[in-house]
Every structure is written in structure tokens, then in C-alpha cells.
Design an enzyme around this catalytic site. Structure first.
Site, PDB file in Angstrom:
ATOM      1  N   LYS A 113      -3.936  10.766   3.713  1.00 27.17           N
ATOM      2  CA  LYS A 113      -4.413   9.394   3.506  1.00 27.17           C
ATOM      3  C   LYS A 113      -5.874   9.359   3.088  1.00 27.17           C
ATOM      4  O   LYS A 113      -6.278   8.484   2.326  1.00 27.17           O
ATOM      5  CB  LYS A 113      -4.205   8.544   4.767  1.00 27.17           C
ATOM      6  CG  LYS A 113      -2.754   8.185   4.995  1.00 27.17           C
ATOM      7  CD  LYS A 113      -2.617   7.005   5.939  1.00 27.17           C
ATOM      8  CE  LYS A 113      -1.161   6.619   6.099  1.00 27.17           C
ATOM      9  NZ  LYS A 113      -0.949   5.614   7.137  1.00 27.17           N
ATOM     10  N   LYS A 194       8.566  11.303   1.380  1.00 28.65           N
ATOM     11  CA  LYS A 194       9.042  10.425   2.449  1.00 28.65           C
ATOM     12  C   LYS A 194       9.241   8.991   1.944  1.00 28.65           C
ATOM     13  O   LYS A 194       8.441   8.519   1.138  1.00 28.65           O
ATOM     14  CB  LYS A 194       7.981  10.461   3.556  1.00 28.65           C
ATOM     15  CG  LYS A 194       8.162   9.479   4.671  1.00 28.65           C
ATOM     16  CD  LYS A 194       7.046   9.587   5.681  1.00 28.65           C
ATOM     17  CE  LYS A 194       6.041   8.466   5.498  1.00 28.65           C
ATOM     18  NZ  LYS A 194       5.213   8.196   6.676  1.00 28.65           N
ATOM     19  N   LYS A 197       6.547   2.804   3.698  1.00 31.07           N
ATOM     20  CA  LYS A 197       6.278   1.366   3.588  1.00 31.07           C
ATOM     21  C   LYS A 197       5.355   1.074   2.418  1.00 31.07           C
ATOM     22  O   LYS A 197       5.404   0.039   1.803  1.00 31.07           O
ATOM     23  CB  LYS A 197       5.582   0.882   4.867  1.00 31.07           C
ATOM     24  CG  LYS A 197       6.500   0.567   6.006  1.00 31.07           C
ATOM     25  CD  LYS A 197       5.711  -0.159   7.098  1.00 31.07           C
ATOM     26  CE  LYS A 197       6.005   0.382   8.469  1.00 31.07           C
ATOM     27  NZ  LYS A 197       4.909   1.036   9.145  1.00 31.07           N
TER      28      LYS A 197
HETATM   29  P1  TYM Z   1       4.652   4.089  11.150  1.00 38.42           P
HETATM   30  O1  TYM Z   1       4.461   2.605  11.271  1.00 38.42           O
HETATM   31  O2  TYM Z   1       4.127   4.764   9.953  1.00 38.42           O
HETATM   32  O3  TYM Z   1       6.196   4.419  11.225  1.00 38.42           O
HETATM   33  C1  TYM Z   1       6.988   3.937  12.281  1.00 38.42           C
HETATM   34  C2  TYM Z   1       8.032   4.955  12.676  1.00 38.42           C
HETATM   35  O4  TYM Z   1       8.911   5.214  11.578  1.00 38.42           O
HETATM   36  C3  TYM Z   1       8.990   6.625  11.365  1.00 38.42           C
HETATM   37  N1  TYM Z   1       9.181   6.842   9.919  1.00 38.42           N
HETATM   38  C4  TYM Z   1      10.214   7.502   9.406  1.00 38.42           C
HETATM   39  N2  TYM Z   1      11.266   8.122   9.975  1.00 38.42           N
HETATM   40  C5  TYM Z   1      12.168   8.719   9.154  1.00 38.42           C
HETATM   41  N3  TYM Z   1      12.050   8.703   7.806  1.00 38.42           N
HETATM   42  C6  TYM Z   1      11.022   8.085   7.196  1.00 38.42           C
HETATM   43  N4  TYM Z   1      10.927   8.071   5.879  1.00 38.42           N
HETATM   44  C7  TYM Z   1      10.026   7.458   8.006  1.00 38.42           C
HETATM   45  N5  TYM Z   1       8.887   6.762   7.740  1.00 38.42           N
HETATM   46  C8  TYM Z   1       8.378   6.404   8.929  1.00 38.42           C
HETATM   47  C9  TYM Z   1       7.661   7.163  11.851  1.00 38.42           C
HETATM   48  O5  TYM Z   1       7.758   8.535  12.152  1.00 38.42           O
HETATM   49  C10 TYM Z   1       7.436   6.319  13.070  1.00 38.42           C
HETATM   50  O6  TYM Z   1       8.149   6.815  14.169  1.00 38.42           O
HETATM   51  N6  TYM Z   1       1.257   6.105  14.187  1.00 38.42           N
HETATM   52  C11 TYM Z   1       2.545   5.459  14.161  1.00 38.42           C
HETATM   53  C12 TYM Z   1       2.569   4.229  15.041  1.00 38.42           C
HETATM   54  C13 TYM Z   1       2.136   4.483  16.433  1.00 38.42           C
HETATM   55  C14 TYM Z   1       2.887   5.131  17.466  1.00 38.42           C
HETATM   56  C15 TYM Z   1       2.062   5.110  18.619  1.00 38.42           C
HETATM   57  C16 TYM Z   1       4.139   5.724  17.509  1.00 38.42           C
HETATM   58  C17 TYM Z   1       0.964   4.097  16.982  1.00 38.42           C
HETATM   59  N7  TYM Z   1       0.887   4.465  18.297  1.00 38.42           N
HETATM   60  C18 TYM Z   1       2.489   5.670  19.851  1.00 38.42           C
HETATM   61  C19 TYM Z   1       4.564   6.299  18.710  1.00 38.42           C
HETATM   62  C20 TYM Z   1       3.740   6.262  19.855  1.00 38.42           C
HETATM   63  C21 TYM Z   1       2.860   5.039  12.739  1.00 38.42           C
HETATM   64  O7  TYM Z   1       1.982   4.838  11.941  1.00 38.42           O
HETATM   65  O8  TYM Z   1       4.154   4.809  12.468  1.00 38.42           O
END
Ligand code: TYM
Length: 328
Positions: A113, A194, A197
């Protein structure tokens, strides 16, 4: 026996994708009876890159409504907004002072990023520490995430182990929980990346609120290969393997069952079946979503989640602080 605690969060940046659903939310839904479940919106994480301030709270509310529409039961889950609980950021500071510059510099997501933004924020760098605070505040045992977040859960473990050693037992050591089929749902146009979003090409991404016809079209025109064999081989057949992954995640079939089911089919027939499953999922979620979005129930759930998590987090934060030497 006391249930183990399961916790995860998603950022309110754009409508969630099929990847987010399969990687995180579906796992939460499937395990909500078995665990004491905490699910939040990671809005503080979202501002590590610029956000439109008019849109932020709308996106947050929409994401909460989507959680419920996806099958998250508010009676079985504590649902809350990260920024409504001051202890996340407070604990994060204590943990930052127990985390090393070197280990943070090695985080894949930061490396990726930070390349995309000429002038990135310090928050983008310390992001995994805030995530560690989110997890450690609640004595979390398991953290369902997609494989892209595994490294962040591991750093939370490292920080917890280090803190406990230095100051005495304080934090539970969390485990990442990665679903086998949904480890990483890939972009439909470019299946070596991947599904994200923030993808540049919308054709590669299925969003949970996509128009059904548009979503079907995206599946039907997904990149494949010239072999015409439906076989799971992510290295040589990333497009077909990704569609198999989506299909098994949505039907709970195994790879072998899918290969057998489609051994005499062409790609068009297989894609149509995948599109049918996606249509089923999206139709169910979208109908519920519209009912929930403007209901008063949503605010009640969030108020309860906020009050409950503040109470729990305050105790853990005080404990960590005192152990570090902050007292009169
Ligand atoms: P974020 O918002 O990017 O994504 C949310 C969740 O979706 C999963 N994910 C995927 N899984 C499978 N295939 C994909 N293409 C894919 N894209 C996204 C991510 O692995 C995630 O589980 N940092 C985290 C948010 C967060 C968090 C936490 C998670 C903040 N604090 C504490 C767990 C525990 C994030 O940006 O997820």
C-alpha cells in the site's frame, strides 16, 4: 463451560466483496453458535488512507446492515464500531511502544500500500498495531480472516507474547482462522491478484450489493484458460481454480466433488452454475439488507455493542497500563 471468543473486523471502504464474505463473514456466521462472537467495523483502520468524510459514517452503517443481512445474529454476536470505543486507540499506543520498527516494516500489506501512495501516513505503518489492540483487548482466542490478514494476526501474537514475558501474563494469544476454500478469492479478470474492495477494474470484483445481472455477467466473462478442463490447479489454471473456490465455498462441496460433477462439462456450463450460486447468495442478502438499513434495531444493537465493549476493554486497558508502570 465458557465459550472461546472469536473476533473479526472489516473496513468500511467500499461495498464488501465476495472475497470479504467468504474470507471473514461466512466463517463468523458458521461459527456463531460455537463461540462468543465479536464483530466490528474497523473504521479507524480505514482512515490510514484518505476517506471522504461525508461517506464514512454511511459506509459504516451500511456495513453493519450487511453483517446482519449476511446472517450475523445480533443475539449471538457483539456488534460495534471501533471508533466508538476509545480503548482501541489507547491500547494501540501502549503496544506501539512494544513493537519494533523492523517487524512493522516487513508487513506485506504496508509494503504494497505504501507503494501506491506517494505521501502515505504514519497510520498506514502502525496499522497492524491497532489491529493487535483490537484483538488483544478482548481476550480473543480465534480470528477468522482471509490469508491476506494472516501476517497481521501473527504480529498480534508476537506482540502479546512479548508483552506477557516483559510485564507478566496479560493477553490471551490469538490464533488466525483461515477457511480452506476461501483463503483468497481472486480477481475475476486478473486471477493472480486478490479480489479487492479497491480494485481498479470493477469487472473483476463481485460486490455483495451488485445488481444480480451485472454479477452474473462478471462470472460469465471471468478469465479462464484454453484447456477446457475443470480441474483445481491454482498455479497453472488460476481462473478456473478461483471459480472452483467460489463454488465450493458457496455450496460446501469438496474440490473432488466439483471436478467429478463437471468432468464432462465445458467452461460455459460450469460458469453458469457458479453464477447461479452467486445469484442465490446475493438475492438473499440484498433483500434482507434493504429491510435492515433504516431500522431502529440497528442503533440499538450498536449502542449495546459500544457499551458492552467499552466495559470489557476498559478493564484490559487498565491492566496493561498498570503493568507497564502507570499508577500513582
Ligand atoms: P479488510 O477490510 O481488508 O477485509 C476484511 C476481511 O476480508 C478478508 N478478505 C478476503 N478473503 C478472501 N479473499 C479475498 N479476496 C479477500 N479480501 C479480503 C480479509 O482477510 C479480512 O478478513 N485489517 C483488517 C480489518 C481489521 C481486523 C482487525 C480483522 C482491523 N482490526 C482485527 C481482524 C481482527 C482489514 O483491513 O480487512
Amino acid at each position: 463451560m465458557k465459550k472461546q471468543r472469536m473476533l473479526t473486523g472489516l473496513q468500511p471502504t467500499g461495498v464488501i466483496t465476495l472475497g470479504n464474505y467468504i474470507g471473514a463473514i461466512k466463517q463468523m456466521v458458521e461459527n456463531q453458535d460455537q463461540y462468543d462472537s465479536f464483530l466490528f467495523v474497523a473504521d479507524l483502520h480505514s482512515i490510514t488512507i484518505p476517506q471522504d468524510k461525508e461517506e464514512l459514517s454511511k459506509k459504516t452503517r451500511s456495513l453493519i446492515a450487511l453483517y446482519l443481512a449476511c446472517g450475523i445474529d445480533p443475539k449471538k454476536n457483539t456488534i460495534y464500531i471501533q471508533s466508538e470505543n476509545p480503548y482501541h486507540a489507547n491500547l494501540s499506543w501502549l503496544l506501539e511502544c512494544n513493537a519494533y520498527f523492523g517487524e512493522m516494516s516487513r508487513m506485506h500489506q504496508f509494503k504494497e500500500k505504501s507503494k501506491k501512495h506517494e505521501n502515505f501516513t504514519v497510520g498506514l505503518f502502525t496499522y497492524p498495531v491497532l489491529m493487535a489492540a483490537d484483538i488483544l483487548l478482548y481476550d480473543t482466542n480465534i480470528v477468522p480472516v482471509g490469508i491476506d490478514q494472516k501476517q497481521h494476526v501473527e504480529i498480534a501474537r508476537d506482540i502479546a507474547i512479548r508483552f506477557n514475558k516483559k510485564y507478566g501474563d496479560t493477553f490471551v494469544i490469538p490464533e488466525p482462522k483461515i477457511s480452506e476454500s476461501g483463503t483468497k478469492i481472486m480477481d475475476l479478470v486478473n486471477p493472480t491478484q486478490k479480489m479487492s474492495k479497491s480494485a481498479e477494474n470493477e469487472k473483476g470484483v463481485i460486490r455483495i450489493l451488485d445488481d444480480i445481472k451485472v454479477a452474473r455477467k462478471k462470472i460469465m466473462s471471468a478469465t479462464t484458460d484454453s484447456e477446457m478442463v475443470i480441474k483445481y490447479d491454482p498455479e497453472n489454471k488460476p481462473g478456473i481454480s478461483n471459480l472452483i473456490n467460489i463454488y465450493i465455498s458457496l455450496t460446501d462441496k469438496t474440490v473432488e466433488e466439483v471436478e467429478e460433477e463437471f468432468k464432462d462439462s465445458n467452461y460455459g456450463t460450469f460458469k453458469k452454475k457458479v453464477a447461479d450460486e452467486v445469484e442465490k447468495l446475493l438475492t438473499t442478502i440484498q433483500t434482507k439488507y434493504q429491510e435492515i438499513l433504516n431500522s431502529e434495531e440497528l442503533d440499538k444493537i450498536l449502542d449495546e455493542g459500544r457499551d458492552k465493549t467499552i466495559e470489557i476493554a476498559k478493564i484490559k486497558y487498565q491492566e496493561a497500563k498498570e503493568k507497564m508502570g502507570f499508577h500513582r
